[in-house]
Design a protein around this motif. Structure first.
Motif, PDB file in Angstrom:
ATOM      1  N   MET A   1       9.887   1.705   3.678  1.00  0.00           N
ATOM      2  CA  MET A   1      10.313   1.494   2.296  1.00  0.00           C
ATOM      3  C   MET A   1      11.176   0.241   2.190  1.00  0.00           C
ATOM      4  O   MET A   1      12.402   0.306   2.111  1.00  0.00           O
ATOM      5  N   THR A   2      10.493  -0.895   2.199  1.00  0.00           N
ATOM      6  CA  THR A   2      11.144  -2.181   2.025  1.00  0.00           C
ATOM      7  C   THR A   2      11.201  -2.513   0.531  1.00  0.00           C
ATOM      8  O   THR A   2      10.707  -1.762  -0.317  1.00  0.00           O
ATOM      9  N   ALA A   3      11.778  -3.675   0.226  1.00  0.00           N
ATOM     10  CA  ALA A   3      11.828  -4.107  -1.173  1.00  0.00           C
ATOM     11  C   ALA A   3      10.418  -4.272  -1.744  1.00  0.00           C
ATOM     12  O   ALA A   3      10.172  -3.965  -2.916  1.00  0.00           O
ATOM     13  N   GLY A   4       9.476  -4.740  -0.895  1.00  0.00           N
ATOM     14  CA  GLY A   4       8.098  -4.878  -1.352  1.00  0.00           C
ATOM     15  C   GLY A   4       7.476  -3.541  -1.728  1.00  0.00           C
ATOM     16  O   GLY A   4       6.738  -3.439  -2.717  1.00  0.00           O
ATOM     17  N   ALA A   5       7.756  -2.505  -0.947  1.00  0.00           N
ATOM     18  CA  ALA A   5       7.242  -1.172  -1.269  1.00  0.00           C
ATOM     19  C   ALA A   5       7.869  -0.640  -2.559  1.00  0.00           C
ATOM     20  O   ALA A   5       7.189  -0.026  -3.386  1.00  0.00           O
ATOM     21  N   TRP A   6       9.162  -0.867  -2.713  1.00  0.00           N
ATOM     22  CA  TRP A   6       9.829  -0.447  -3.955  1.00  0.00           C
ATOM     23  C   TRP A   6       9.178  -1.106  -5.169  1.00  0.00           C
ATOM     24  O   TRP A   6       8.922  -0.464  -6.188  1.00  0.00           O
ATOM     25  N   LYS A   7       8.928  -2.407  -5.077  1.00  0.00           N
ATOM     26  CA  LYS A   7       8.328  -3.122  -6.204  1.00  0.00           C
ATOM     27  C   LYS A   7       6.943  -2.578  -6.530  1.00  0.00           C
ATOM     28  O   LYS A   7       6.601  -2.371  -7.700  1.00  0.00           O
ATOM     29  N   SER A   8       6.129  -2.319  -5.492  1.00  0.00           N
ATOM     30  CA  SER A   8       4.781  -1.800  -5.725  1.00  0.00           C
ATOM     31  C   SER A   8       4.798  -0.393  -6.316  1.00  0.00           C
ATOM     32  O   SER A   8       3.851   0.005  -7.000  1.00  0.00           O
ATOM     33  N   SER A   9       5.851   0.344  -6.039  1.00  0.00           N
ATOM     34  CA  SER A   9       5.932   1.710  -6.583  1.00  0.00           C
ATOM     35  C   SER A   9       6.301   1.713  -8.059  1.00  0.00           C
ATOM     36  O   SER A   9       6.250   2.771  -8.702  1.00  0.00           O
ATOM     37  N   ALA A  10       6.678   0.552  -8.600  1.00  0.00           N
ATOM     38  CA  ALA A  10       7.040   0.422 -10.012  1.00  0.00           C
ATOM     39  C   ALA A  10       8.131   1.407 -10.410  1.00  0.00           C
ATOM     40  O   ALA A  10       8.090   2.018 -11.481  1.00  0.00           O
ATOM     41  N   GLY A  11       9.098   1.580  -9.528  1.00  0.00           N
ATOM     42  CA  GLY A  11      10.243   2.433  -9.845  1.00  0.00           C
ATOM     43  C   GLY A  11      10.061   3.899  -9.518  1.00  0.00           C
ATOM     44  O   GLY A  11      11.031   4.659  -9.535  1.00  0.00           O
TER      45      GLY A  11
ATOM     46  N   SER B   1     -15.013  -0.244   2.185  1.00  0.00           N
ATOM     47  CA  SER B   1     -13.786   0.549   2.223  1.00  0.00           C
ATOM     48  C   SER B   1     -12.899   0.179   1.046  1.00  0.00           C
ATOM     49  O   SER B   1     -13.128  -0.828   0.363  1.00  0.00           O
ATOM     50  N   LEU B   2     -11.884   1.014   0.843  1.00  0.00           N
ATOM     51  CA  LEU B   2     -10.868   0.781  -0.187  1.00  0.00           C
ATOM     52  C   LEU B   2      -9.518   0.653   0.500  1.00  0.00           C
ATOM     53  O   LEU B   2      -9.312   1.207   1.584  1.00  0.00           O
ATOM     54  N   ASN B   3      -8.595  -0.065  -0.126  1.00  0.00           N
ATOM     55  CA  ASN B   3      -7.274  -0.097   0.493  1.00  0.00           C
ATOM     56  C   ASN B   3      -6.606   1.264   0.331  1.00  0.00           C
ATOM     57  O   ASN B   3      -7.020   2.102  -0.481  1.00  0.00           O
ATOM     58  N   ALA B   4      -5.583   1.484   1.118  1.00  0.00           N
ATOM     59  CA  ALA B   4      -4.984   2.813   1.215  1.00  0.00           C
ATOM     60  C   ALA B   4      -4.442   3.304  -0.122  1.00  0.00           C
ATOM     61  O   ALA B   4      -4.573   4.481  -0.461  1.00  0.00           O
ATOM     62  N   GLY B   5      -3.824   2.410  -0.880  1.00  0.00           N
ATOM     63  CA  GLY B   5      -3.250   2.828  -2.153  1.00  0.00           C
ATOM     64  C   GLY B   5      -4.303   3.306  -3.129  1.00  0.00           C
ATOM     65  O   GLY B   5      -4.144   4.338  -3.801  1.00  0.00           O
ATOM     66  N   VAL B   6      -5.426   2.575  -3.227  1.00  0.00           N
ATOM     67  CA  VAL B   6      -6.504   2.960  -4.143  1.00  0.00           C
ATOM     68  C   VAL B   6      -7.160   4.255  -3.679  1.00  0.00           C
ATOM     69  O   VAL B   6      -7.425   5.168  -4.481  1.00  0.00           O
TER      70      VAL B   6
ATOM     71  N   ASN C   1       0.832  -1.207   0.000  1.00  0.00           N
ATOM     72  CA  ASN C   1       0.000   0.000   0.000  1.00  0.00           C
ATOM     73  C   ASN C   1       0.863   1.252   0.000  1.00  0.00           C
ATOM     74  O   ASN C   1       0.519   2.252  -0.643  1.00  0.00           O
ATOM     75  N   LEU C   2       1.965   1.216   0.736  1.00  0.00           N
ATOM     76  CA  LEU C   2       2.883   2.356   0.705  1.00  0.00           C
ATOM     77  C   LEU C   2       3.440   2.541  -0.697  1.00  0.00           C
ATOM     78  O   LEU C   2       3.475   3.668  -1.217  1.00  0.00           O
ATOM     79  N   GLY C   3       3.870   1.452  -1.324  1.00  0.00           N
ATOM     80  CA  GLY C   3       4.386   1.568  -2.693  1.00  0.00           C
ATOM     81  C   GLY C   3       3.338   2.092  -3.666  1.00  0.00           C
ATOM     82  O   GLY C   3       3.642   2.904  -4.547  1.00  0.00           O
ATOM     83  N   ALA C   4       2.078   1.634  -3.509  1.00  0.00           N
ATOM     84  CA  ALA C   4       1.003   2.116  -4.381  1.00  0.00           C
ATOM     85  C   ALA C   4       0.744   3.606  -4.168  1.00  0.00           C
ATOM     86  O   ALA C   4       0.483   4.350  -5.128  1.00  0.00           O
ATOM     87  N   ALA C   5       0.818   4.049  -2.908  1.00  0.00           N
ATOM     88  CA  ALA C   5       0.634   5.476  -2.635  1.00  0.00           C
ATOM     89  C   ALA C   5       1.751   6.302  -3.266  1.00  0.00           C
ATOM     90  O   ALA C   5       1.498   7.379  -3.831  1.00  0.00           O
ATOM     91  N   VAL C   6       2.974   5.818  -3.170  1.00  0.00           N
ATOM     92  CA  VAL C   6       4.099   6.521  -3.804  1.00  0.00           C
ATOM     93  C   VAL C   6       3.869   6.619  -5.307  1.00  0.00           C
ATOM     94  O   VAL C   6       4.106   7.667  -5.931  1.00  0.00           O
ATOM     95  N   ARG C   7       3.397   5.531  -5.894  1.00  0.00           N
ATOM     96  CA  ARG C   7       3.147   5.528  -7.342  1.00  0.00           C
ATOM     97  C   ARG C   7       2.060   6.525  -7.716  1.00  0.00           C
ATOM     98  O   ARG C   7       2.171   7.248  -8.720  1.00  0.00           O
TER      99      ARG C   7
END
Length: 313
Positions: free
Chosen positions: A203-213, A294-299, A177-183
């Motif tokens: 900002m773990t590796a999972g967050a980096w991946k979700s942010s798509a760079g 509800s919606l997840n935080a990223g959405v 969700n953090l990575g999606a928010a960054v994106r």
């Protein structure tokens, strides 16, 4: 008598012309200095060593600090992390590993990127590094993330002559969700994401991946107390808008989204915490005619950011 005089002449006595040295020698020298100031004392050596370290490696006061290093374990996770541009320090490869397609791709990605160390290690060493996880012969070391300070996010907007557009996450613990928010912040022209230090995703590796760079160009700031950080933004004239299912305003009706704003998104289950909710200037809801609770935080962050970007266009 002469013998007696010789015995007496060997006795020590006051010397003429001493200048009062004996009197001054009897005077006190003041209170004993603390251990940290006494040369040769263990505490004095410790203080001196810390001072030398501070000179060699000054600490930037007031910054967001760094996270902890992380290990990405397993062939598929390592390859995916390298594909998504997750920062890496070292790729550890097991000695005498079966050279399948994923191993070859990982080695090629590291060679193409440059700046990543390639180390060969025996299996027992990789087992030790990963605490016995199934690493499949590949382990990627991710460096600590360097967080920004909350003030940096607003200052970056002012430097560009823009109103700050920031997303703050309250109690969001899923790194995806953090990575999606960054994106989403990157997609809609925002200036960064703010997270608390404790009980929150980092900002773990999972967050980096979700942010798509996009994490490479969108800063994430970290604060010790989210409520105080939001109050500091309010003092700068930045509106604090919290998302809540029972919010008094709909996002399409809130003009404040067109100006300097911090959008606060709570966790999917609990929503905003009490103190954070009381700190918000406005509480807004996203109309959902489909009936979802509800919606997840990223959405949720992406929807409100779209509305804010539309008003600024």
């Amino acid at each position: 008598m002469a013998a007696n005089n010789r015995r007496m002449s060997g006795k020590k006595g006051a010397q003429v012309g001493s200048g009062g040295q004996r009197r001054r020698g009897l005077e006190g020298k003041g209170p004993t200095p603390p251990a940290e100031m006494r040369k040769g004392h263990k505490k004095n050596r410790v203080v001196n060593a810390k001072a030398k370290q501070a000179v060699r490696r000054p600490v930037a006061r007031g910054r967001g600090g760094k996270g902890t290093s992380e290990m990405v374990v397993g062939r598929n996770p390592v390859v995916e992390a390298l594909r998504e541009g997750v920062p890496a320090v070292t790729l550890y490869v097991q000695q005498f590993i079966d050279n399948d397609e994923r191993v070859r791709e990982a080695l090629q990605l590291v060679a193409d990127r440059g700046g990543v160390h390639l180390m060969e290690a025996p299996r027992p060493e990789l087992d030790r590094m990963t605490n016995g996880l199934n690493h499949q012969g590949l382990v990627l070391q991710v460096p600590p993330y360097e967080y920004a300070h909350p003030e940096d996010l607003a200052n970056a907007a002012y430097d560009e002559g823009q109103d700050p557009l920031i997303v703050a996450l309250d109690g969001v613990t899923d790194p995806r969700n953090l990575g999606a928010a960054v994106r989403s912040v990157s997609a809609f022209g925002g200036h960064g994401v703010l997270v608390p230090e404790r009980r929150a995703a980092g900002m773990t590796a999972g967050a980096w991946k979700s942010s798509a760079g996009t994490a490479a160009r969108t800063p994430v700031a970290r604060c010790t107390n989210l409520t105080r950080a939001l109050e500091a933004y309010k003092k700068q004239g930045i509106a604090v808008v919290g998302l809540a299912a029972d919010g008094e305003h709909e996002i399409g009706e809130l003009a404040a989204l067109g100006g300097p704003v911090v959008i606060v998104v709570g966790s999917e289950g609990k929503g905003l915490s009490r103190l954070v909710g009381e700190t918000c200037d406005y509480r807004v809801r996203i109309p959902m005619p489909g009936g979802a609770e509800s919606l997840n935080a990223g959405v949720a962050a992406g929807i409100v950011l779209y509305e804010a970007a539309r008003r600024r266009a």
